[in-house]
Structures are given as C-alpha cells and as structure tokens.
Design an enzyme around this catalytic site. Sequence first.
Site, PDB file in Angstrom:
ATOM      1  N   LEU A 199       1.641 -11.476  11.134  1.00 43.22           N
ATOM      2  CA  LEU A 199       2.390 -12.654  10.687  1.00 43.22           C
ATOM      3  C   LEU A 199       3.884 -12.343  10.696  1.00 43.22           C
ATOM      4  CD1 LEU A 199       2.560 -15.526   9.564  1.00 43.22           C
ATOM      5  CD2 LEU A 199       2.375 -14.538   7.270  1.00 43.22           C
ATOM      6  N   ASN A 200       4.242 -11.121  10.279  1.00 42.52           N
ATOM      7  CA  ASN A 200       5.663 -10.757  10.266  1.00 42.52           C
ATOM      8  C   ASN A 200       6.260 -10.911  11.666  1.00 42.52           C
ATOM      9  OD1 ASN A 200       4.993 -10.004   7.666  1.00 42.52           O
ATOM     10  ND2 ASN A 200       4.961  -7.797   8.093  1.00 42.52           N
ATOM     11  N   TYR A 253      -1.373  -6.965  -1.208  1.00 40.12           N
ATOM     12  CA  TYR A 253      -0.915  -5.574  -1.192  1.00 40.12           C
ATOM     13  C   TYR A 253       0.364  -5.427  -1.983  1.00 40.12           C
ATOM     14  CZ  TYR A 253       2.659  -6.384   2.496  1.00 40.12           C
ATOM     15  OH  TYR A 253       3.740  -6.807   3.230  1.00 40.12           O
ATOM     16  N   TYR A 258      -3.752  -1.621  -1.402  1.00 40.02           N
ATOM     17  CA  TYR A 258      -4.380  -2.860  -0.910  1.00 40.02           C
ATOM     18  C   TYR A 258      -5.481  -3.364  -1.838  1.00 40.02           C
ATOM     19  CZ  TYR A 258      -2.641  -1.513   3.795  1.00 40.02           C
ATOM     20  OH  TYR A 258      -1.882  -1.162   4.880  1.00 40.02           O
ATOM     21  N   GLY A 316      10.988   5.423  14.116  1.00 37.63           N
ATOM     22  CA  GLY A 316      11.864   5.418  12.942  1.00 37.63           C
ATOM     23  C   GLY A 316      13.301   5.165  13.393  1.00 37.63           C
ATOM     24  N   ALA A 358       9.322  -2.736   9.475  1.00 32.10           N
ATOM     25  CA  ALA A 358      10.294  -2.340  10.512  1.00 32.10           C
ATOM     26  C   ALA A 358       9.699  -2.532  11.901  1.00 32.10           C
ATOM     27  CB  ALA A 358      10.706  -0.885  10.322  1.00 32.10           C
ATOM     28  N   ASP A 379       7.148  -4.305  12.860  1.00 34.72           N
ATOM     29  CA  ASP A 379       6.784  -5.695  13.176  1.00 34.72           C
ATOM     30  C   ASP A 379       8.011  -6.475  13.649  1.00 34.72           C
ATOM     31  OD1 ASP A 379       4.427  -4.810  11.991  1.00 34.72           O
ATOM     32  OD2 ASP A 379       4.993  -5.651  10.047  1.00 34.72           O
TER      33      ASP A 379
HETATM   34  N1  LIG Z   1      15.803   4.790   9.236  1.00 36.28           N
HETATM   35  C1  LIG Z   1      15.920   3.928  10.251  1.00 36.28           C
HETATM   36  N2  LIG Z   1      17.132   3.692  10.788  1.00 36.28           N
HETATM   37  C2  LIG Z   1      17.302   2.820  11.809  1.00 36.28           C
HETATM   38  N3  LIG Z   1      16.274   2.147  12.364  1.00 36.28           N
HETATM   39  C3  LIG Z   1      15.039   2.344  11.883  1.00 36.28           C
HETATM   40  C4  LIG Z   1      14.789   3.245  10.804  1.00 36.28           C
HETATM   41  N4  LIG Z   1      13.456   3.206  10.535  1.00 36.28           N
HETATM   42  C5  LIG Z   1      12.926   2.336  11.413  1.00 36.28           C
HETATM   43  N5  LIG Z   1      13.864   1.811  12.223  1.00 36.28           N
HETATM   44  C6  LIG Z   1      13.699   0.819  13.300  1.00 36.28           C
HETATM   45  O1  LIG Z   1      12.399   0.269  13.197  1.00 36.28           O
HETATM   46  C7  LIG Z   1      11.609   0.618  14.346  1.00 36.28           C
HETATM   47  C8  LIG Z   1      10.183   0.887  13.911  1.00 36.28           C
HETATM   48  O2  LIG Z   1      10.167   2.046  13.106  1.00 36.28           O
HETATM   49  P1  LIG Z   1       8.820   2.796  12.748  1.00 36.28           P
HETATM   50  O3  LIG Z   1       8.198   3.307  13.969  1.00 36.28           O
HETATM   51  O4  LIG Z   1       9.128   3.768  11.663  1.00 36.28           O
HETATM   52  O5  LIG Z   1       8.029   1.551  12.163  1.00 36.28           O
HETATM   53  P2  LIG Z   1       6.536   1.356  11.723  1.00 36.28           P
HETATM   54  O6  LIG Z   1       6.014   2.570  11.060  1.00 36.28           O
HETATM   55  O7  LIG Z   1       5.779   0.791  12.850  1.00 36.28           O
HETATM   56  O8  LIG Z   1       6.787   0.190  10.635  1.00 36.28           O
HETATM   57  P3  LIG Z   1       5.740  -0.826   9.954  1.00 36.28           P
HETATM   58  O9  LIG Z   1       4.377  -0.410  10.361  1.00 36.28           O
HETATM   59  O10 LIG Z   1       5.977  -0.741   8.471  1.00 36.28           O
HETATM   60  O11 LIG Z   1       6.112  -2.186  10.476  1.00 36.28           O
HETATM   61  C9  LIG Z   1      12.316   1.826  14.932  1.00 36.28           C
HETATM   62  O12 LIG Z   1      12.049   2.016  16.313  1.00 36.28           O
HETATM   63  C10 LIG Z   1      13.778   1.480  14.667  1.00 36.28           C
HETATM   64  O13 LIG Z   1      14.243   0.548  15.596  1.00 36.28           O
HETATM   65  O1  LIG Z   2      -0.575  -2.966   5.971  1.00 37.56           O
HETATM   66  C1  LIG Z   2      -0.872  -4.138   6.233  1.00 37.56           C
HETATM   67  O2  LIG Z   2      -2.009  -4.512   6.518  1.00 37.56           O
HETATM   68  C2  LIG Z   2       0.176  -5.156   6.242  1.00 37.56           C
HETATM   69  O3  LIG Z   2       0.103  -6.060   7.018  1.00 37.56           O
HETATM   70  C3  LIG Z   2       1.309  -5.016   5.271  1.00 37.56           C
HETATM   71  C4  LIG Z   2       2.679  -4.950   5.841  1.00 37.56           C
HETATM   72  O4  LIG Z   2       3.274  -6.242   5.908  1.00 37.56           O
HETATM   73  C5  LIG Z   2       2.722  -4.319   7.213  1.00 37.56           C
HETATM   74  O5  LIG Z   2       1.905  -3.181   7.228  1.00 37.56           O
HETATM   75  C6  LIG Z   2       4.102  -3.895   7.581  1.00 37.56           C
HETATM   76  O6  LIG Z   2       4.029  -3.394   8.910  1.00 37.56           O
END
Ligand SMILES: Nc1ncnc2c1ncn2[C@@H]1O[C@H](COP(=O)(O)OP(=O)(O)OP(=O)(O)O)[C@@H](O)[C@H]1O
Ligand SMILES: O=C(O)C(=O)C[C@H](O)[C@H](O)CO
Length: 299
Positions: free
Chosen positions: A36-37, A92, A105, A231, A259, A261
């Site tokens: 959804l995000n 959550y 959760y 990250g 991030a 999403d």
């Molecule tokens: N500390 C940070 N500084 C700058 N950009 C960041 C940082 N952390 C995350 N990002 C941005 O967000 C993107 C996704 O990061 P990451 O791979 O950590 O997300 P994720 O674990 O999939 O997040 P989530 O599952 O919570 O949506 C990165 O490629 C970057 O563009």
């Molecule tokens: O963890 C999940 O199932 C969620 O959808 C919660 C958060 O919105 C999501 O993980 C962020 O990426």
Amino acid sequence: MTESKAVRFLSIGEAMLELSEQQAPLWAMNVAGDTLNTAWHLKRLAGEAAEVAYFTALGSDPFSARIEDFIADAGIDTRFIRHQASRGPGLYAISLRDGERSFTYWRDRSAAKLLADDGATLAAAFGWADMAYLSGITLAILAPEARERLLAALAVARDEGVTIAFDPNIRPRLWESAEIMRATLLRAAKVADIILPSFEDEAQHFGDASLEDCARRYDTDGSREVVVKNGGRDVAVAMGGRCSHHAMRPIEPVDTTGAGDAFNAGWLFGRISGNSPEKSLARAHALATHVISHKGALV
Ligand SMILES: Nc1ncnc2c1ncn2[C@@H]1O[C@H](COP(=O)(O)OP(=O)(O)OP(=O)(O)O)[C@@H](O)[C@H]1O
Ligand SMILES: O=C(O)C(=O)C[C@H](O)[C@H](O)CO
C-alpha cells in the site's frame, strides 16, 4: 493532440493499522503496509498519469472501513478489495533504535490472509492491469493453496503482457520456514520483470557477498531489471545483462519504516514515465530520504 493513456498499476498485499510513537505517552494510529505504501506514493507522484488500484481483503468492521476510506481518499481505486465479515484488519507497532525500525505484529487472523482465495477476482484484477506489484510479505501471509493460486495467476498475467514488479521484502517471522521462504521468493522472482530487493536482507538470507551477486541471482539470463537497494549506501542496477553501481547520499534517519517501499514507487514511476535509470534512481532516493526523515511509513 493525442493524450497518452494512464498506466494501470495494481498493487497486491495487506493494508494494516500502524502504531507509531509520537511524544510519550501519545501514539499515532495510521494506515500502512508495504505494497500500500508503494501504491500511495506512486499515485501521489503520477497523478492522472496512472490509475492505481489496491488488491486486498478487509473485514466489515469500522477499522476496516477506515482503511478503505484512507485508500480511496488517496485516489486509489478500491474495486478489487473483498470483504471477509468474520475477520478484521492486521495491526503493527513500530519500535525505534537510532532511527532503525523493528515491528511487532498482530495479524495472524487478518482478513488479508484470504486475499487470494478467489480466483475470479484475481483474474479480473490482472485483466485490468498494465503493471502488477507484490512483495514477499504478500506471499508470506497466504496459506499454501492461496500462494499457489496467486503465483499461477501472476504467470498467466505475465504471459498476457502484464509487467510484474516484485520486492522480496524479506520478513522471516511471517513465513512457516526459511526453506519455504527462500523457495517461494525465488519462484515469484522468476515470474517478475522488475525485482527490487534490499541487500542487507538478501545477504543475510541468501548469502550474497556483493550487490552484483544479488542482482545476478535474480537476473540469471539478463532479461530482468533488478535494483538492489542498500540503506544509505551504493545501489546496484542490473539491466540488459549489465550491472552498474550508483552512489547514494546517506542521512541520519528518524524512522526507516517504509524506505524501500517509497524507493520502489520512485523507481517504478520513473520507469513508467520513460525516464532514464539515473533520473529514476534520483527520484527513488529523494523520496526514500524524505520518508525516513519522519515517523511512520507514510508522510
Ligand atoms: N540512512 C539512509 N540514508 C539515505 N538513504 C537511505 C537510508 N536508509 C535507506 N535509504 C534509502 O532507502 C532505500 C531503501 O533502503 P533499505 O534497503 O534499507 O530499505 P528496506 O529495508 O527495504 O525498507 P522497508 O522494508 O522498511 O521499506 C535505500 O536504497 C536508500 O535510497
Ligand atoms: O511489515 C509489514 O508487513 C508492513 O507492511 C509494515 C511496514 O509498513 C512495511 O514493512 C515497511 O516496509
């Protein structure tokens, strides 16, 4: 003058209630959920250039109604949302340590676990879409037969010309075993055209030693587009069998929830709009850094 047709983007997964701590003792209750995000951000970016629909199941209770209203108010089409009167929405809560999030959760009996129980609704939704998007969380919450039904429907949709985008979004706690998780994620990636993994999770669960390892594992024959998020560090993009690295500017996060999403929405919007990988990456990263500068998944 000819007007270009709006792209039809279908996002499939679980919309939940989200608890995010503000100033103690106050908690904000919002609506969020990985797929959804992405749909929410994509609609904001695309406006009239995309029709965005969300595919899920909700209950018939007041909180399910709030979730559905939230989705509709964002301009997202709710026609593929089914209702299961005996179930309610999942919930959550976010815990933060130095801006890095973890989740607790309450979703074991959420209505969304039944989202793929009806093959006819799935077929209708895929028949509507130009692009369909799902995540590993979408698959993790389903019973084995429903998972098979969704994977089969994805394969048919792809054969019929729907572009499939997939974020493995690894959440081991949601799966019955690590083996089933890995095998199912790989099967879903096989029927996807665009794959959007996060390196830290992939390295931990698949043993990838580098961004290239991760991209190649998902793009074994050079036919897919893979963007390995990382990250605040370098991102890798595999396309047309070639893999490139792109430096990203890191920031100190307030809350990293969502991030990936937001990044996915920025990337997919860029590609739908015909932008270059560089421009799409810049948009994806800018949106992700905006999201992690605030509490909660959706800003
Ligand atoms: N500390 C940070 N500084 C700058 N950009 C960041 C940082 N952390 C995350 N990002 C941005 O967000 C993107 C996704 O990061 P990451 O791979 O950590 O997300 P994720 O674990 O999939 O997040 P989530 O599952 O919570 O949506 C990165 O490629 C970057 O563009
Ligand atoms: O963890 C999940 O199932 C969620 O959808 C919660 C958060 O919105 C999501 O993980 C962020 O990426």
